[in-house]
Enzyme design. Structure first.
Site, PDB file in Angstrom:
ATOM      1  N   TYR A   1      19.301  13.854  50.284  1.00  0.00           N
ATOM      2  CA  TYR A   1      20.227  14.490  51.225  1.00  0.00           C
ATOM      3  C   TYR A   1      21.589  13.794  51.203  1.00  0.00           C
ATOM      4  O   TYR A   1      22.638  14.452  51.176  1.00  0.00           O
ATOM      5  CB  TYR A   1      19.598  14.424  52.614  1.00  0.00           C
TER       6      TYR A   1
ATOM      7  N   LYS B   1      25.037  15.542  50.128  1.00  0.00           N
ATOM      8  CA  LYS B   1      26.148  15.665  51.079  1.00  0.00           C
ATOM      9  C   LYS B   1      27.401  14.946  50.576  1.00  0.00           C
ATOM     10  O   LYS B   1      28.515  15.359  50.884  1.00  0.00           O
ATOM     11  CB  LYS B   1      25.714  15.128  52.447  1.00  0.00           C
TER      12      LYS B   1
HETATM   13  N1  LIG Z   1      22.277  18.847  63.049  1.00  0.00           N
HETATM   14  C1  LIG Z   1      23.004  17.817  62.699  1.00  0.00           C
HETATM   15  O1  LIG Z   1      23.221  16.882  63.486  1.00  0.00           O
HETATM   16  C2  LIG Z   1      23.610  17.755  61.330  1.00  0.00           C
HETATM   17  C3  LIG Z   1      24.254  16.562  60.954  1.00  0.00           C
HETATM   18  C4  LIG Z   1      24.844  16.490  59.704  1.00  0.00           C
HETATM   19  C5  LIG Z   1      24.810  17.606  58.860  1.00  0.00           C
HETATM   20  N2  LIG Z   1      24.166  18.743  59.245  1.00  0.00           N
HETATM   21  C6  LIG Z   1      24.177  19.868  58.313  1.00  0.00           C
HETATM   22  O2  LIG Z   1      24.548  21.049  58.997  1.00  0.00           O
HETATM   23  C7  LIG Z   1      23.862  22.164  58.437  1.00  0.00           C
HETATM   24  C8  LIG Z   1      23.097  22.916  59.511  1.00  0.00           C
HETATM   25  O3  LIG Z   1      22.103  22.068  60.048  1.00  0.00           O
HETATM   26  P1  LIG Z   1      21.257  22.448  61.335  1.00  0.00           P
HETATM   27  O4  LIG Z   1      20.998  21.177  62.043  1.00  0.00           O
HETATM   28  O5  LIG Z   1      21.875  23.579  62.060  1.00  0.00           O
HETATM   29  O6  LIG Z   1      19.868  22.891  60.641  1.00  0.00           O
HETATM   30  P2  LIG Z   1      18.856  24.087  60.974  1.00  0.00           P
HETATM   31  O7  LIG Z   1      17.587  23.735  60.284  1.00  0.00           O
HETATM   32  O8  LIG Z   1      18.808  24.363  62.434  1.00  0.00           O
HETATM   33  O9  LIG Z   1      19.530  25.343  60.259  1.00  0.00           O
HETATM   34  C9  LIG Z   1      19.630  25.422  58.871  1.00  0.00           C
HETATM   35  C10 LIG Z   1      19.385  26.868  58.471  1.00  0.00           C
HETATM   36  O10 LIG Z   1      19.500  26.972  57.046  1.00  0.00           O
HETATM   37  C11 LIG Z   1      18.547  27.907  56.599  1.00  0.00           C
HETATM   38  N3  LIG Z   1      18.235  27.674  55.190  1.00  0.00           N
HETATM   39  C12 LIG Z   1      17.494  26.671  54.660  1.00  0.00           C
HETATM   40  N4  LIG Z   1      17.419  26.812  53.330  1.00  0.00           N
HETATM   41  C13 LIG Z   1      18.127  27.914  53.006  1.00  0.00           C
HETATM   42  C14 LIG Z   1      18.447  28.549  51.783  1.00  0.00           C
HETATM   43  N5  LIG Z   1      17.975  28.091  50.609  1.00  0.00           N
HETATM   44  N6  LIG Z   1      19.224  29.656  51.823  1.00  0.00           N
HETATM   45  C15 LIG Z   1      19.696  30.146  52.977  1.00  0.00           C
HETATM   46  N7  LIG Z   1      19.409  29.585  54.181  1.00  0.00           N
HETATM   47  C16 LIG Z   1      18.653  28.473  54.179  1.00  0.00           C
HETATM   48  C17 LIG Z   1      17.346  27.671  57.488  1.00  0.00           C
HETATM   49  O11 LIG Z   1      16.486  28.820  57.509  1.00  0.00           O
HETATM   50  C18 LIG Z   1      17.992  27.389  58.832  1.00  0.00           C
HETATM   51  O12 LIG Z   1      18.085  28.537  59.650  1.00  0.00           O
HETATM   52  C19 LIG Z   1      22.998  21.619  57.318  1.00  0.00           C
HETATM   53  O13 LIG Z   1      23.671  21.712  56.074  1.00  0.00           O
HETATM   54  C20 LIG Z   1      22.819  20.173  57.708  1.00  0.00           C
HETATM   55  O14 LIG Z   1      22.529  19.369  56.588  1.00  0.00           O
HETATM   56  C21 LIG Z   1      23.564  18.831  60.451  1.00  0.00           C
END
Ligand SMILES: NC(=O)c1ccc[n+]([C@@H]2O[C@H](COP(=O)([O-])OP(=O)(O)OC[C@H]3O[C@@H](n4cnc5c(N)ncnc54)[C@H](O)[C@@H]3O)[C@@H](O)[C@H]2O)c1
Length: 338
Positions: free
Chosen positions: A164, A168
Site C-alpha cells: 500500500y 501510494k
Molecule cells: N480512510 C482513510 O483514512 C484513508 C487514508 C489514506 C488514504 N485513503 C485512501 O482513500 C481512498 C478511499 O478510502 P476509504 O477509506 O473511503 O475506503 P473504502 O473501503 O470505504 O472505499 C473504497 C471503495 O473502493 C471500492 N473499490 C475497491 N476496489 C475497487 C476496484 N478495483 N475498482 C473499483 N472500485 C473498487 C470499494 O468497493 C469501496 O467502495 C483509498 O484509495 C484509500 O487508500 C484513505
C-alpha cells in the site's frame, strides 16, 4: 448555481467512504457524475453492484445527475469503457477523481506476491488506467481537465503496508508526471493524503480500542465529526473547479477539518568536492554534512500531528474567527494576505 455546473466527473471507488462523499458533493455543486465502484470487500475480493447504485440513487434523489459503473479500475479495457461511458453520457469528461482502494496489510517479510500485486493493481495501475484514458480525451479536446488522486500518509513509511505504501508513493509520482505532461492541455494533477473513519480505518488494530470503549466502530462514531470521511470532499470540489486552474503538481493533506500543503521534494543539504571522495572520507563527512536530519522518518504514518508541527512553527494564527493558519518558516513562500 454550483461551482461545477456544466462539468462532468468520474469518481472511482465512489460507492463508500471518502469516494461517496466526493461524488455526492461534486454532484451537489452541479457536476454530472459517473459513480464507479466494484463493490469489493476491503481486501478487494468479490463484487456488488449495490454501493454504486445506492450512491447514484442518493445523488438523483437530491436533484443531481449520476450514472453507475461497477467495473474494476484494475481492468485496463474496462476503464477505457468507463471513460467512454462518461463521455457518451455527459458529452465530455472534465474531472477524474481516483479513490478506489483496497488493503492487504502484511509485514514485508510475510507478504505474498499476490498480496503485493493486488494492491498495486487497484491503487497504482488503476490510476494509470483512468489517467491514460482520460488524458487521450483531454489531449483531443484541449478543453482542460482535472486529475485528483488519493495517496496516503502511508506513502511515507507505514511499516505494515509495504504494498500500500509503495502504491501510494507511486500515486504521487504519477501525479507529478501527469502535472508535467498535461499542463500544456490545461490539465491539472494533484494528489491528496486523505483521512476519514471509513471501513478502512475500522480494520486497523487501533479500531479495537474504539469498539472496546464504545461498542461502536470508528466509522459509526465519525458521522458529523472531524473524522467524517465527507470532510475530504470540499478540497476535491475546490481542486476540480475553475478556481483551482493554476493549482497543479501538489500534494495536499486533508486531516479532519484541517487542510495542509506538503512541501515539494527538494534537496535540503549538499556537500561538494573538487575530486572524487573515498568511502573512508564519506564515513567521516556524511554525518557532519547530513547529520541531524537523518535520524529517521518525521511523518507519522497515520497522520501528522498538526498541533505539534504548528507549535514548532510559531503556533496557529487566527486569521478569521474560528479559522487558524500556520506556515513553515522553512519555506520561502512569502507572507499570505488573508
Ligand atoms: N480512510 C482513510 O483514512 C484513508 C487514508 C489514506 C488514504 N485513503 C485512501 O482513500 C481512498 C478511499 O478510502 P476509504 O477509506 O473511503 O475506503 P473504502 O473501503 O470505504 O472505499 C473504497 C471503495 O473502493 C471500492 N473499490 C475497491 N476496489 C475497487 C476496484 N478495483 N475498482 C473499483 N472500485 C473498487 C470499494 O468497493 C469501496 O467502495 C483509498 O484509495 C484509500 O487508500 C484513505
Amino acid at each position: 448555481m454550483g461551482m461545477l455546473d456544466g462539468k462532468s466527473a468520474l469518481v472511482t471507488g465512489a460507492g463508500r467512504g471518502i469516494g461517496r462523499g466526493i461524488a455526492r458533493l461534486l454532484a451537489a455543486e452541479g457536476a454530472q457524475v459517473l459513480v464507479n465502484d466494484l463493490g469489493a470487500s476491503l481486501d478487494g475480493e468479490g463484487r456488488d453492484t449495490g454501493p454504486a447504485a445506492t450512491v447514484v440513487r442518493e445523488i438523483t434523489e437530491a436533484g443531481g445527475t449520476a450514472i453507475a459503473n461497477t467495473s474494476s479500475v484494475a481492468d485496463f479495457e474496462a476503464v477505457e469503457g468507463m471513460v467512454h461511458q462518461a463521455i457518451s453520457a455527459f458529452g465530455k469528461l472534465d474531472i477524474v477523481v481516483n479513490v478506489a482502494g483496497i488493503l492487504r496489510d502484511r509485514m514485508v517479510f510475510n507478504m505474498s506476491p499476490e498480496e503485493w500485486q493486488a494492491v498495486l493493481d487497484v491503487h497504482l495501475k488503476g490510476m494509470f488506467n483512468t489517467s491514460r484514458a482520460a488524458s487521450i480525451h483531454w489531449r483531443e479536446t484541449r478543453a482542460g481537465g482535472r486529475l485528483i488522486s488519493m495517496s496516503s500518509t502511508s506513502a511515507f513509511g507505514s511499516p505494515g503496508q509495504p504494498n500500500y505504501g509503495a502504491a501510494k508513493a507511486g500515486v504521487i509520482g504519477l501525479t507529478l508526471s501527469c502535472a508535467a505532461a498535461l499542463g500544456r492541455y490545461g490539465v491539472t494533477a494533484n494528489a491528496i493524503l486523505p483521512t476519514g473513519s471509513t471501513r478502512m480505518i475500522d480494520s486497523i488494530p487501533q479500531a479495537r480500542e474504539a469498539v472496546a470503549h464504545t461498542g461502536k466502530l470508528p466509522s459509526e462514531l465519525a458521522v458529523g465529526t472531524p473524522e467524517d470521511p465527507e470532510n475530504v470532499a470540499p478540497l476535491i470540489a475546490f481542486l476540480a473547479s475553475d478556481a483551482a486552474a493554476g493549482v497543479t503538481g501538489h500534494v495536499f493533506g486533508s486531516f479532519g477539518y484541517a487542510y495542509a500543503l506538503m512541501s515539494q521534494p527538494k534537496i535540503i543539504k549538499a556537500m561538494r568536492s573538487e575530486r572524487p571522495l573515498s568511502v573512508d572520507e564519506l564515513v567521516e563527512y556524511v554525518p557532519k554534512a547530513f547529520g541531524g536530519v537523518m535520524e529517521g522518518l518525521e511523518l507519522e504514518y497515520l497522520g501528522p500531528d498538526l498541533e505539534a508541527l504548528a507549535a514548532q512553527h510559531g503556533g496557529w494564527v487566527e486569521v478569521r474567527p474560528g479559522l487558524y493558519y500556520w506556515g513553515s518558516k522553512l519555506e520561502p513562500y512569502g507572507e499570505l494576505v488573508w
